[in-house]
Write an enzyme that holds these catalytic residues in place. Structure first.
Site, PDB file in Angstrom:
ATOM      1  N   PHE A   1       9.733   3.837   2.753  1.00 62.07           N
ATOM      2  CA  PHE A   1       9.941   3.725   4.196  1.00 62.07           C
ATOM      3  C   PHE A   1      10.551   2.354   4.487  1.00 62.07           C
ATOM      4  O   PHE A   1      10.423   1.425   3.687  1.00 62.07           O
ATOM      5  CB  PHE A   1       8.626   3.884   4.954  1.00 62.07           C
TER       6      PHE A   1
ATOM      7  N   CYS B   1       5.759  -5.656   1.819  1.00 62.20           N
ATOM      8  CA  CYS B   1       5.983  -4.216   1.684  1.00 62.20           C
ATOM      9  C   CYS B   1       5.344  -3.438   2.845  1.00 62.20           C
ATOM     10  O   CYS B   1       5.802  -3.551   3.971  1.00 62.20           O
ATOM     11  CB  CYS B   1       5.500  -3.730   0.322  1.00 62.20           C
TER      12      CYS B   1
ATOM     13  N   GLY C   1       0.832  -1.193   0.000  1.00 62.67           N
ATOM     14  CA  GLY C   1       0.000   0.000   0.000  1.00 62.67           C
ATOM     15  C   GLY C   1       0.865   1.241   0.000  1.00 62.67           C
ATOM     16  O   GLY C   1       2.090   1.164   0.104  1.00 62.67           O
TER      17      GLY C   1
ATOM     18  N   HIS D   1       8.746  -7.600  -3.299  1.00 60.36           N
ATOM     19  CA  HIS D   1       7.494  -8.096  -3.873  1.00 60.36           C
ATOM     20  C   HIS D   1       7.688  -9.453  -4.557  1.00 60.36           C
ATOM     21  O   HIS D   1       8.036  -9.517  -5.739  1.00 60.36           O
ATOM     22  CB  HIS D   1       6.950  -7.088  -4.889  1.00 60.36           C
TER      23      HIS D   1
ATOM     24  N   GLU E   1       5.460 -11.393  -5.588  1.00 56.40           N
ATOM     25  CA  GLU E   1       4.411 -11.607  -6.591  1.00 56.40           C
ATOM     26  C   GLU E   1       4.711 -10.888  -7.898  1.00 56.40           C
ATOM     27  O   GLU E   1       3.894 -10.903  -8.826  1.00 56.40           O
ATOM     28  CB  GLU E   1       3.063 -11.118  -6.049  1.00 56.40           C
TER      29      GLU E   1
END
Length: 376
Positions: free
Chosen positions: A314, A269, A242, A353, A355
């Site tokens: 971040f 993430c 997100g 990630h 995916e």
């Protein structure tokens, strides 16, 4: 007819180029992505909400766009910057061109600026607030607007992209064919577990991986309570990616803290950051973030180096890491934490990630690892 577009940064720097996509004026944090391909996935990744994305690869758009390579129903980023926009696209899967796609979704783009100079400035000064405009072309006006625009720090951007209702991922929303499953990597084994995905701006390729393994997937808004999630009797809970700063998301941290020890948890993430915060760690803003499909990560358990896709501004602060969390992965570019796991409960997260579409696929095993925990 050539349209002039200007990008102004808060430090007073102004770049002039050619507008493409939609007309208008937008603000956002100016960042860069080092991927050579996958621009449609980048455009539709909700994690880019509130950001103006610069592609470092010099030519973008040469293979067009299609209705399969999307990670959400529409683009979420604020603006798009390229060195050269390819007006000719050639690919058997293409259904249209990049500029028309941006125009359809109201995304302002600019081409023809020196993206190398822009990226070097961001690397030296850090990610900056910026204004991208095809309407106001006055340098002083644009710089002032950039200085007065909102940054990402302290804002809850998740509420602007997460769903408002729960839903079953029964048709995968976009008819992900067996050919596409094979292209992204066949699952190690099927299951019939119930997976609840907390959607903070989730990429669609994540539930695709879960369903391709035979699981029943329910997607819930990111502000769903622990009690509501547990009523669904999940075999495992997934924490999605997100946008923005994880620290303002107190509602999500509370839910995750209440779920730890009651169900297996896997975060990616932002989900990884929220899991760490829920356990008592802190996060901090990176100077210019990690964004690209070529980021090296070391798996401390196996000693193997994975090439990964990343998109975050971040990171988890190592000095604040509580005793209950163990570091499992490290980013080899700057040694920041790229993965953690709970020492006492079945909960782990990674900053990258696994995916990733179009790739790389080195980290697909993480879905298999979670599957082995939740499999019935």
């Amino acid at each position: 007819m050539t349209r002039i577009a200007k990008l102004a940064l808060e430090d007073g720097t102004v770049y002039t180029g050619e507008g493409f996509g939609a007309d208008g004026e937008i603000n956002g944090e100016v960042v860069f992505n080092t991927s050579m391909t996958g621009y449609q996935e980048i455009l539709t990744d909700p994690s880019y909400h509130g950001q103006i994305v610069t592609m470092t690869y010099p030519e973008i758009g040469n293979y067009g766009v299609n209705s399969i390579d999307i990670e959400h129903e529409k683009p979420s980023l604020s603006g798009f910057i390229v060195r050269e926009e390819s007006r000719i696209y050639s690919n058997y899967r293409a259904e249209g061109g990049l500029s028309a796609y941006l125009q359809q979704h109201g995304i302002v783009g600019v081409a023809g600026i020196d993206t190398r100079a822009l990226v070097r400035r961001i690397r030296e000064q850090g990610a900056m607030r910026g204004i991208l405009s095809t309407s106001d072309l006055n340098d002083a006006s644009l710089v002032e607007k950039a200085k007065n625009s909102l940054g990402l720090l302290g804002r809850d951007l998740v509420r602007e992209v997460m769903p408002t209702q729960s839903r079953k991922w029964d048709n995968r929303l976009d008819d992900w064919t067996e050919t596409e499953i094979a292209r992204h990597g066949a699952p190690a084994g099927a299951g019939n577990a119930k997976v609840v995905c907390m959607d903070f701006g989730m990429k669609w390729n994540i539930p695709r991986h879960f369903t391709s393994r035979g699981n029943q997937v329910t997607v819930v808004p990111g502000d769903t309570s622990a009690d509501e999630i547990l009523k669904l009797e999940p075999d495992g809970v997934f924490l999605s990616n997100g946008p923005g700063d994880p620290e303002p998301l107190g509602y999500a941290q509370k839910t995750i803290a209440e779920l730890i020890g009651k169900t297996p948890i896997f975060g990616i993430c932002l989900g990884h950051q929220l899991l760490s915060l829920a356990c008592g760690a802190k996060t901090f803003k990176l100077k210019f973030g990690h964004r690209g499909a070529n980021q090296p990560v070391l798996d401390l358990q196996t000693g193997k180096v994975e090439i990964t896709t990343q998109n975050h501004g971040f990171a988890v602060e190592e000095e604040s890491l509580p005793d209950c969390l163990e570091i499992t992965h490290r980013n080899l570019n700057d040694d920041t934490i790229a993965g953690v796991r709970h020492r006492e409960s079945a909960a782990f997260g990674v900053q990258h990630h696994p995916e990733a579409s179009s790739g790389p696929h080195d980290s697909h095993y993480l879905f298999d690892r979670f599957q082995s925990v939740i499999a019935k």
